[in-house]
Design a protein around this motif. Structure first.
Motif, short mmCIF file in Angstrom:
data_model
loop_
_atom_site.label_atom_id
_atom_site.label_comp_id
_atom_site.label_asym_id
_atom_site.label_seq_id
_atom_site.Cartn_x
_atom_site.Cartn_y
_atom_site.Cartn_z
N GLU A 55 4.79 -3.49 -6.67
CA GLU A 55 5.84 -2.52 -6.96
C GLU A 55 5.26 -0.93 -6.64
O GLU A 55 6.22 -0.23 -5.49
N GLU A 56 3.73 -1.02 -7.23
CA GLU A 56 3.78 1.05 -6.91
C GLU A 56 3.09 0.29 -5.11
O GLU A 56 3.52 1.92 -5.08
N ASN A 57 2.64 -0.73 -4.66
CA ASN A 57 2.20 -0.31 -3.25
C ASN A 57 3.33 -1.31 -2.93
O ASN A 57 2.22 -2.66 -2.72
N PRO A 58 4.12 -1.02 -2.22
CA PRO A 58 4.37 -2.49 -1.76
C PRO A 58 4.33 -2.73 -0.05
O PRO A 58 4.85 -3.53 0.67
N GLU A 59 3.24 -1.59 0.18
CA GLU A 59 2.74 -2.52 1.85
C GLU A 59 1.73 -3.59 1.02
O GLU A 59 1.30 -3.88 2.19
N TYR A 60 1.37 -3.13 -0.01
CA TYR A 60 0.03 -4.69 -0.06
C TYR A 60 -0.14 -6.37 0.06
O TYR A 60 1.54 -6.23 0.09
N GLY A 61 -0.29 -6.32 0.68
CA GLY A 61 0.05 -7.93 0.81
C GLY A 61 -0.51 -9.24 -0.70
O GLY A 61 0.11 -10.39 -0.69
N ALA A 62 -1.15 -7.91 -0.64
CA ALA A 62 -2.23 -9.96 -2.06
C ALA A 62 -3.32 -8.41 -3.06
O ALA A 62 -3.93 -7.43 -1.95
#
Length: 334
Positions: free
Chosen positions: A105-112
């Protein structure tokens, strides 16, 4: 925004000792919107029956396919927006799934987001296990941040990102994680974080640990040569040099018996080996004291030498085997 469904995928193969502890830790998570999918990889013991006593979805593979095929089968049966992979020899801290959801939620760009196991083992299985757990914990803790390698024994992946990167290559039995993470990291940032925590049971005998180190070293050669680099994070230049120096220490030590004047060679190689990854040895000394540090150092010399032997064997195999050179080039589309 509605809380996402998390699918916890637990590959299972002859894990009767740990499966109850593992599943209880999942079912006691503070994050409640989850489903648990246990995939039995044709176990020869009763671990699948033990898993079936818990409120989980139990999927049985028709034949043993290895961790990549087992995780693929889990994803195929999952409904969640987030897939949380957890090996059956690990237990989760109660807030682990909640922390993974918060990080997305804090980093919507993260894949994993991949977790870090504790410095204490799941069981008191003796000094070899303690060595392995401390080394495993320190290397991951020291690499905390963005990485290119994946630790799917304890980590969450967005379902959409997983499918874009493609399935695990089921032909790979020891290195399916680095192959999938490389494809994932080419598309999305991957985070290694101590906010997602668990406790691990690992090898308690040196022989299987050395065999694993040798095999993984050998199978990494075509991966490294295809990409021209090691993985970002744990695999630093200093640690590569330390492994070579460890092998040099053990290889030159017997020469001292026939030529005492050669004693400075293994001594200097050992000193340089320790200095190349000094933080690891200082960490072990603080945690367990000088006596265990001596044991730890001996174990690490052996394991590092097995890795170097595996890499050397892999280079030889790469030079004459086209199939070996191409083992990571097969596309695995979503």
């Amino acid at each position: 925004m509605a809380a996402p469904l998390v699918s916890v995928v637990v590959p299972l193969y002859n894990d009767r000792r740990t499966v109850d502890l593992c599943l209880r830790s999942v079912l006691e998570q503070t994050y409640r919107k989850l489903e648990v999918i246990v995939v039995d990889d044709a176990s020869a013991d009763d671990s699948a029956e033990l898993a079936g006593r818990h409120p989980v979805t139990l999927v049985r593979a028709e034949r043993n396919g290895g961790p990549g095929a087992t995780r693929n089968l889990g994803v195929q049966n999952a409904r969640g927006e987030i897939i949380f992979f957890l090996d059956a020899d690990l237990t989760l801290h109660p807030e682990a799934v909640a922390q993974a959801v918060e990080l997305f939620e804090e980093n919507p760009e993260y894949g994993a987001v991949f977790g870090i196991p504790d410095k204490e083992p799941l069981f008191d299985d003796g000094p070899v296990c303690d060595y392995r757990i401390l080394q495993y914990h320190y290397w991951r803790k020291s690499a905390e941040g963005l990485v290119s390698g994946g630790f799917y024994a304890l980590g969450a992946v967005r379902r959409s990102a997983f499918l874009e990167a493609g399935w695990f290559n089921s032909a790979l039995r020891q290195t399916e994680e680095i192959d999938h993470a490389e494809r994932l990291a080419a598309r999305f940032p991957l985070l290694l974080t101590s906010r997602v925590r668990g406790r691990l049971s690992d090898e308690s005998r040196m022989r299987p640990l050395l065999r694993k180190a040798f095999v993984r070293g050998r199978l990494r050669v075509p991966f490294y040569l295809d990409r021209g680099r090691a993985m970002q994070g744990m695999e630093t230049g200093g640690r590569a040099a330390a492994s070579v120096l460890a092998a040099l220490t053990l290889l030159t030590l017997p020469s001292v018996l026939v030529w005492p004047a050669a004693a400075p060679v293994p001594v200097l190689a050992l000193l340089a080996c320790v200095l190349a990854d000094l933080g690891q040895y200082l960490f072990v000394a603080r945690e367990r004291g000088p006596a265990f540090l001596v044991f730890f150092t001996g174990c690490h010399l052996l394991v590092s030498t097995a890795v170097v032997a595996g890499l050397a064997t892999g280079l030889a195999q790469w030079s004459f085997s086209g199939r070996f050179r191409r083992m990571y080039r097969t596309g695995v589309p979503a």
